[in-house]
Design a protein around this motif. Structure first.
Motif, mmCIF file in Angstrom:
data_model
loop_
_atom_site.group_PDB
_atom_site.id
_atom_site.type_symbol
_atom_site.label_atom_id
_atom_site.label_comp_id
_atom_site.label_asym_id
_atom_site.label_seq_id
_atom_site.Cartn_x
_atom_site.Cartn_y
_atom_site.Cartn_z
ATOM 1 N N LYS B 36 0.856 -1.181 0.000
ATOM 2 C CA LYS B 36 0.000 0.000 0.000
ATOM 3 C C LYS B 36 0.892 1.231 0.000
ATOM 4 C CE LYS B 36 -3.418 2.590 2.703
ATOM 5 N NZ LYS B 36 -4.205 2.637 3.958
ATOM 6 N N GLN B 37 0.555 2.171 -0.863
ATOM 7 C CA GLN B 37 1.295 3.424 -0.926
ATOM 8 C C GLN B 37 0.319 4.575 -0.701
ATOM 9 O OE1 GLN B 37 3.230 4.308 -4.682
ATOM 10 N NE2 GLN B 37 4.762 5.596 -3.715
ATOM 11 N N ARG B 38 0.501 5.270 0.396
ATOM 12 C CA ARG B 38 -0.344 6.435 0.660
ATOM 13 C C ARG B 38 0.095 7.583 -0.241
ATOM 14 N NH1 ARG B 38 -3.362 6.085 5.352
ATOM 15 N NH2 ARG B 38 -2.821 4.361 6.745
ATOM 16 N N PRO B 39 -0.765 8.536 -0.515
ATOM 17 C CA PRO B 39 -0.384 9.691 -1.337
ATOM 18 C C PRO B 39 0.855 10.381 -0.786
ATOM 19 C CG PRO B 39 -2.747 9.650 -1.017
ATOM 20 C CD PRO B 39 -2.198 8.569 -0.138
ATOM 21 N N GLY B 40 1.878 10.543 -1.616
ATOM 22 C CA GLY B 40 3.110 11.182 -1.198
ATOM 23 C C GLY B 40 4.038 10.285 -0.403
ATOM 24 N N GLY B 41 3.641 9.060 -0.187
ATOM 25 C CA GLY B 41 4.446 8.159 0.625
ATOM 26 C C GLY B 41 5.147 7.077 -0.172
ATOM 27 N N HIS B 42 5.622 6.093 0.535
ATOM 28 C CA HIS B 42 6.333 5.004 -0.102
ATOM 29 C C HIS B 42 5.566 3.706 0.108
ATOM 30 C CE1 HIS B 42 7.697 5.098 4.093
ATOM 31 N NE2 HIS B 42 7.844 3.806 3.982
ATOM 32 N N PRO B 43 5.824 2.692 -0.695
ATOM 33 C CA PRO B 43 5.107 1.426 -0.534
ATOM 34 C C PRO B 43 5.400 0.770 0.813
ATOM 35 C CG PRO B 43 6.179 1.550 -2.679
ATOM 36 C CD PRO B 43 6.720 2.670 -1.857
ATOM 37 N N VAL B 44 4.350 0.244 1.392
ATOM 38 C CA VAL B 44 4.474 -0.471 2.659
ATOM 39 C C VAL B 44 3.949 -1.887 2.460
ATOM 40 C CG1 VAL B 44 3.692 -0.592 5.054
ATOM 41 C CG2 VAL B 44 4.238 1.626 4.032
ATOM 42 N N PHE B 45 4.740 -2.837 2.871
ATOM 43 C CA PHE B 45 4.414 -4.252 2.707
ATOM 44 C C PHE B 45 3.155 -4.607 3.493
ATOM 45 C CE2 PHE B 45 5.128 -8.654 1.988
ATOM 46 C CZ PHE B 45 4.987 -9.333 3.181
ATOM 47 N N LEU B 46 2.234 -5.302 2.828
ATOM 48 C CA LEU B 46 1.032 -5.779 3.501
ATOM 49 C C LEU B 46 1.122 -7.270 3.779
ATOM 50 C CD1 LEU B 46 -1.765 -3.893 1.497
ATOM 51 C CD2 LEU B 46 -0.842 -3.319 3.751
ATOM 52 N N ILE B 47 1.408 -8.042 2.714
ATOM 53 C CA ILE B 47 1.390 -9.493 2.894
ATOM 54 C C ILE B 47 2.056 -10.189 1.718
ATOM 55 C CG2 ILE B 47 -0.706 -10.226 1.667
ATOM 56 C CD1 ILE B 47 -1.486 -11.460 4.502
ATOM 57 N N GLN B 48 2.431 -11.430 1.942
ATOM 58 C CA GLN B 48 2.929 -12.276 0.858
ATOM 59 C C GLN B 48 2.111 -13.562 0.827
ATOM 60 O OE1 GLN B 48 7.191 -13.382 -0.700
ATOM 61 N NE2 GLN B 48 6.754 -14.688 1.053
ATOM 62 N N LEU B 49 1.746 -13.979 -0.379
ATOM 63 C CA LEU B 49 1.030 -15.231 -0.580
ATOM 64 C C LEU B 49 1.922 -16.164 -1.380
ATOM 65 C CD1 LEU B 49 -2.417 -13.699 -1.589
ATOM 66 C CD2 LEU B 49 -1.737 -14.516 0.666
ATOM 67 N N VAL B 50 1.938 -17.405 -0.968
ATOM 68 C CA VAL B 50 2.837 -18.370 -1.589
ATOM 69 C C VAL B 50 2.102 -19.625 -2.078
ATOM 70 C CG1 VAL B 50 4.874 -19.817 -1.249
ATOM 71 C CG2 VAL B 50 4.758 -17.576 -0.160
ATOM 72 N N LYS B 51 1.128 -20.070 -1.304
ATOM 73 C CA LYS B 51 0.483 -21.351 -1.587
ATOM 74 C C LYS B 51 -0.731 -21.205 -2.486
ATOM 75 C CE LYS B 51 1.830 -23.162 2.936
ATOM 76 N NZ LYS B 51 1.331 -23.691 4.226
ATOM 77 N N SER B 52 -0.932 -22.187 -3.334
ATOM 78 C CA SER B 52 -2.091 -22.230 -4.206
ATOM 79 C C SER B 52 -3.377 -22.185 -3.375
ATOM 80 C CB SER B 52 -2.052 -23.524 -5.031
ATOM 81 O OG SER B 52 -3.269 -23.750 -5.691
ATOM 82 N N GLY B 53 -4.301 -21.297 -3.747
ATOM 83 C CA GLY B 53 -5.573 -21.196 -3.054
ATOM 84 C C GLY B 53 -5.503 -20.532 -1.692
ATOM 85 N N GLU B 54 -4.362 -19.975 -1.372
ATOM 86 C CA GLU B 54 -4.168 -19.392 -0.032
ATOM 87 C C GLU B 54 -5.077 -18.186 0.182
ATOM 88 O OE1 GLU B 54 -0.074 -18.352 0.657
ATOM 89 O OE2 GLU B 54 -0.323 -18.434 2.832
#
Lengths: 118, 112
Positions: B36-54
């Protein structure tokens, strides 16, 4: 959590001059850092991958002689925009990942540097 | 190239409405990350998905990874003004040092 510090946050320079941007991982070591460029309302475009102790890997279309990258230590990478021109004006962001735990923390981004070339 | 396509580009909602952004790839993804990147900001990690159907949830956010690992979605229930920003999906590589390739992003605005 992992913190990446990027300086300066904003810089205005004259056309033809060079600008250095620093990216530091504050509480972790990063053998790899990434440099991105972002134009207004657009996505992040990877410019280069910075590897500690070796030459950076540049993406296709990115001039390596114009965008000099140095990754001298496990916590510091620098991007120097040489002979800047107005078309180089953009938002430059670095990111780094910790050696471990990256799946939980993802890639940590610096706060970015807004470069304006006049 | 190994791009990820993200839709919609823009989404305007009234506060309280739901929001979904979709990410699609023509090739199988090793993993997909969301930022997620807020206006004027930098990207912030939310989540990582790895498994099928996760499926993973973070409060009002629900992240899904398709069975074929070629698509992913982020759904926000009952949006709030604090949800404003641009949401990016990004495909990662096989290893921890691999590059990220970002989707075009979905810019969300929430009207109070």
């Amino acid at each position: 959590g992992a913190v990446v510090s990027q300086h300066p946050s904003r810089v205005i320079c004259k056309s033809g001059t060079s600008v250095k941007i620093e990216c530091r991982s504050l509480d972790f070591q990063a053998t790899t850092m990434f440099w991105y460029r972002q134009f207004p309302k657009q996505s992040l475009m990877l410019m280069a991958t910075s590897n500690e102790g070796s030459k950076a890997t540049y993406e296709q279309g990115v001039e390596k002689d114009k965008f000099l990258i140095n990754h001298a230590s496990l916590t510091l990478s620098t991007l120097t925009v040489t002979s800047a021109h107005p078309e180089d004006s953009s938002f430059y962001i670095c990111s780094a990942i910790p050696l471990t735990g990256w799946a939980n923390y993802g890639y940590t981004f610096g706060s970015g540097t807004r470069l304006t070339v006049v | 190239g190994q791009q990820v396509m993200q839709i919609p580009q823009y989404q305007h909602v009234q506060e309280g409405e739901d929001f979904t952004t979709y990410c699609n790839s023509s090739t199988t993804l090793s993993n997909i990350q969301w930022y997620k990147q807020r206006p004027g900001g930098h990207p912030v990690f939310l989540i990582q998905l790895v498994k099928s159907g996760e499926v993973k949830k973070q409060k009002r956010l629900t992240f899904q990874f398709g069975e074929a690992k070629k698509n992913s979605s982020l759904h926000i229930t009952a949006t709030q003004t604090t949800d404003v920003g641009t949401y990016f999906c990004a495909r990662g590589g096989e290893t921890s040092g691999s590059r990220l390739t970002f989707g075009e992003g979905t810019q969300l605005t929430v009207n109070p």
